[in-house]
Design a protein around this motif. Sequence first.
Motif, mmCIF file in Angstrom:
data_model
loop_
_atom_site.group_PDB
_atom_site.id
_atom_site.type_symbol
_atom_site.label_atom_id
_atom_site.label_comp_id
_atom_site.label_asym_id
_atom_site.label_seq_id
_atom_site.Cartn_x
_atom_site.Cartn_y
_atom_site.Cartn_z
ATOM 1 N N ARG A 38 0.801 -1.254 -0.013
ATOM 2 C CA ARG A 38 0.097 -0.052 -0.061
ATOM 3 C C ARG A 38 0.946 1.208 -0.136
ATOM 4 O O ARG A 38 2.001 1.403 0.426
ATOM 5 C CB ARG A 38 -1.050 -0.027 1.363
ATOM 6 C CG ARG A 38 -0.280 0.131 2.641
ATOM 7 C CD ARG A 38 -1.350 -0.012 3.719
ATOM 8 N NE ARG A 38 -0.625 0.055 4.915
ATOM 9 C CZ ARG A 38 -1.504 -0.342 5.893
ATOM 10 N NH1 ARG A 38 -2.474 -0.457 6.311
ATOM 11 N NH2 ARG A 38 -0.810 0.136 7.041
ATOM 12 N N GLN A 39 0.230 2.361 -0.765
ATOM 13 C CA GLN A 39 1.059 3.545 -0.577
ATOM 14 C C GLN A 39 -0.130 4.720 -0.061
ATOM 15 O O GLN A 39 -1.014 5.016 -0.891
ATOM 16 C CB GLN A 39 1.664 3.870 -1.853
ATOM 17 C CG GLN A 39 2.445 5.225 -2.051
ATOM 18 C CD GLN A 39 3.367 5.218 -3.334
ATOM 19 O OE1 GLN A 39 3.063 4.529 -4.264
ATOM 20 N NE2 GLN A 39 4.389 5.978 -3.304
ATOM 21 N N GLU A 88 -5.734 5.311 9.446
ATOM 22 C CA GLU A 88 -4.241 5.103 8.985
ATOM 23 C C GLU A 88 -4.120 4.007 7.951
ATOM 24 O O GLU A 88 -3.024 3.722 7.512
ATOM 25 C CB GLU A 88 -3.345 4.869 10.090
ATOM 26 C CG GLU A 88 -3.646 3.908 11.178
ATOM 27 C CD GLU A 88 -4.336 4.184 12.287
ATOM 28 O OE1 GLU A 88 -5.234 4.931 12.208
ATOM 29 O OE2 GLU A 88 -3.992 3.700 13.315
ATOM 30 N N ASP A 89 -5.116 3.194 7.718
ATOM 31 C CA ASP A 89 -5.094 2.093 6.628
ATOM 32 C C ASP A 89 -5.581 2.869 5.299
ATOM 33 O O ASP A 89 -5.382 2.220 4.219
ATOM 34 C CB ASP A 89 -6.193 1.059 7.033
ATOM 35 C CG ASP A 89 -5.801 0.138 8.168
ATOM 36 O OD1 ASP A 89 -6.757 -0.089 9.002
ATOM 37 O OD2 ASP A 89 -4.576 -0.080 8.245
ATOM 38 N N THR A 90 -5.896 4.008 5.299
ATOM 39 C CA THR A 90 -6.184 4.799 3.932
ATOM 40 C C THR A 90 -5.029 4.611 2.970
ATOM 41 O O THR A 90 -3.849 5.322 3.476
ATOM 42 C CB THR A 90 -6.591 6.210 4.257
ATOM 43 O OG1 THR A 90 -7.972 6.092 5.049
ATOM 44 C CG2 THR A 90 -6.840 6.972 3.117
ATOM 45 N N ALA A 91 -5.189 4.256 1.971
ATOM 46 C CA ALA A 91 -3.892 4.262 1.028
ATOM 47 C C ALA A 91 -4.418 3.596 -0.253
ATOM 48 O O ALA A 91 -5.496 2.965 -0.605
ATOM 49 C CB ALA A 91 -2.951 3.265 1.550
ATOM 50 N N VAL A 92 -3.574 3.417 -1.416
ATOM 51 C CA VAL A 92 -3.807 2.836 -2.585
ATOM 52 C C VAL A 92 -3.307 1.461 -2.315
ATOM 53 O O VAL A 92 -2.013 1.407 -2.235
ATOM 54 C CB VAL A 92 -3.179 3.688 -3.738
ATOM 55 C CG1 VAL A 92 -3.766 2.523 -4.835
ATOM 56 C CG2 VAL A 92 -3.888 4.887 -3.856
ATOM 57 N N SER A 101 12.641 -13.861 -10.515
ATOM 58 C CA SER A 101 13.267 -12.523 -10.220
ATOM 59 C C SER A 101 12.353 -11.342 -10.484
ATOM 60 O O SER A 101 12.871 -10.311 -10.300
ATOM 61 C CB SER A 101 14.666 -12.428 -10.562
ATOM 62 O OG SER A 101 14.533 -12.316 -12.055
ATOM 63 N N THR A 102 11.311 -11.527 -11.407
ATOM 64 C CA THR A 102 10.525 -10.408 -12.016
ATOM 65 C C THR A 102 9.230 -9.866 -11.143
ATOM 66 O O THR A 102 8.492 -10.910 -10.622
ATOM 67 C CB THR A 102 10.066 -10.599 -13.471
ATOM 68 O OG1 THR A 102 11.169 -11.024 -14.220
ATOM 69 C CG2 THR A 102 9.301 -9.358 -13.993
ATOM 70 N N SER A 103 9.082 -8.699 -10.855
ATOM 71 C CA SER A 103 8.080 -8.325 -9.901
ATOM 72 C C SER A 103 6.831 -7.750 -10.652
ATOM 73 O O SER A 103 7.413 -6.946 -11.447
ATOM 74 C CB SER A 103 8.534 -7.257 -8.787
ATOM 75 O OG SER A 103 7.477 -7.203 -7.806
ATOM 76 N N TYR A 104 5.663 -7.991 -10.678
ATOM 77 C CA TYR A 104 4.678 -7.516 -11.419
ATOM 78 C C TYR A 104 3.654 -6.701 -10.534
ATOM 79 O O TYR A 104 3.359 -7.293 -9.208
ATOM 80 C CB TYR A 104 4.013 -8.692 -12.309
ATOM 81 C CG TYR A 104 4.629 -9.551 -13.184
ATOM 82 C CD1 TYR A 104 5.241 -10.620 -12.853
ATOM 83 C CD2 TYR A 104 4.823 -8.667 -14.349
ATOM 84 C CE1 TYR A 104 6.177 -10.807 -14.133
ATOM 85 C CE2 TYR A 104 5.553 -9.374 -15.570
ATOM 86 C CZ TYR A 104 6.086 -10.546 -15.070
ATOM 87 O OH TYR A 104 6.856 -11.145 -16.142
ATOM 88 N N TRP A 105 3.034 -5.792 -10.948
ATOM 89 C CA TRP A 105 2.433 -4.713 -10.028
ATOM 90 C C TRP A 105 0.793 -4.604 -10.676
ATOM 91 O O TRP A 105 0.942 -4.755 -11.955
ATOM 92 C CB TRP A 105 2.902 -3.418 -9.897
ATOM 93 C CG TRP A 105 4.243 -3.852 -9.015
ATOM 94 C CD1 TRP A 105 5.489 -3.598 -9.583
ATOM 95 C CD2 TRP A 105 4.268 -3.684 -7.675
ATOM 96 N NE1 TRP A 105 6.258 -3.597 -8.569
ATOM 97 C CE2 TRP A 105 5.473 -3.640 -7.202
ATOM 98 C CE3 TRP A 105 3.289 -3.514 -6.644
ATOM 99 C CZ2 TRP A 105 6.211 -3.553 -5.953
ATOM 100 C CZ3 TRP A 105 3.805 -3.607 -5.230
ATOM 101 C CH2 TRP A 105 5.075 -3.839 -4.867
ATOM 102 N N GLY A 106 -0.255 -4.558 -10.097
ATOM 103 C CA GLY A 106 -1.588 -4.145 -10.522
ATOM 104 C C GLY A 106 -1.456 -2.900 -10.405
ATOM 105 O O GLY A 106 -0.739 -2.011 -10.053
ATOM 106 N N GLN A 107 -2.696 -2.324 -11.008
ATOM 107 C CA GLN A 107 -3.025 -0.848 -11.227
ATOM 108 C C GLN A 107 -3.122 0.128 -9.772
ATOM 109 O O GLN A 107 -3.044 1.124 -9.692
ATOM 110 C CB GLN A 107 -3.907 -0.471 -11.972
ATOM 111 C CG GLN A 107 -5.505 -0.467 -11.637
ATOM 112 C CD GLN A 107 -5.997 -1.964 -11.482
ATOM 113 O OE1 GLN A 107 -5.231 -2.733 -11.936
ATOM 114 N NE2 GLN A 107 -7.136 -2.002 -10.784
ATOM 115 N N GLY A 108 -3.635 -0.886 -8.597
ATOM 116 C CA GLY A 108 -3.886 -0.052 -7.481
ATOM 117 C C GLY A 108 -5.213 0.066 -7.237
ATOM 118 O O GLY A 108 -6.193 0.547 -8.436
#
Length: 115
Positions: A38-39, A88-92, A101-108
Amino acid sequence: QVQLVESGGGLVQPGGSLRLSCAASGSRYSINAMGWYRQAPGKQREFVAGSSSNGNTNYADSVKGRFTISRDNANDAVNLQMDNLKPEDTAVYFCNALSGSTSYWGQGTQVTVSS
């Protein structure tokens, strides 16, 4: 290549619950670990919860006892049940998948905890 699509974010009052889901497509056979990060505004992306292919799970201290990660290995999906949510859990929230070794991400997906 792996594509990740999250769903389930939204607005909830403090103490409420939300369930996030993440579905993988593409080279799903190559995925070993999946998890959630999360961010929050003005902050760095941080680890929330993770699940390895053998079923081991781990959590950030800030969410232990409140969040539960579950993995659907047959469908290469991962869910995050979030209970007793706090402002405080509010985030994307971002889904993550590791393939070698490759990391993939969703759009959030946005999670907002507010009264």
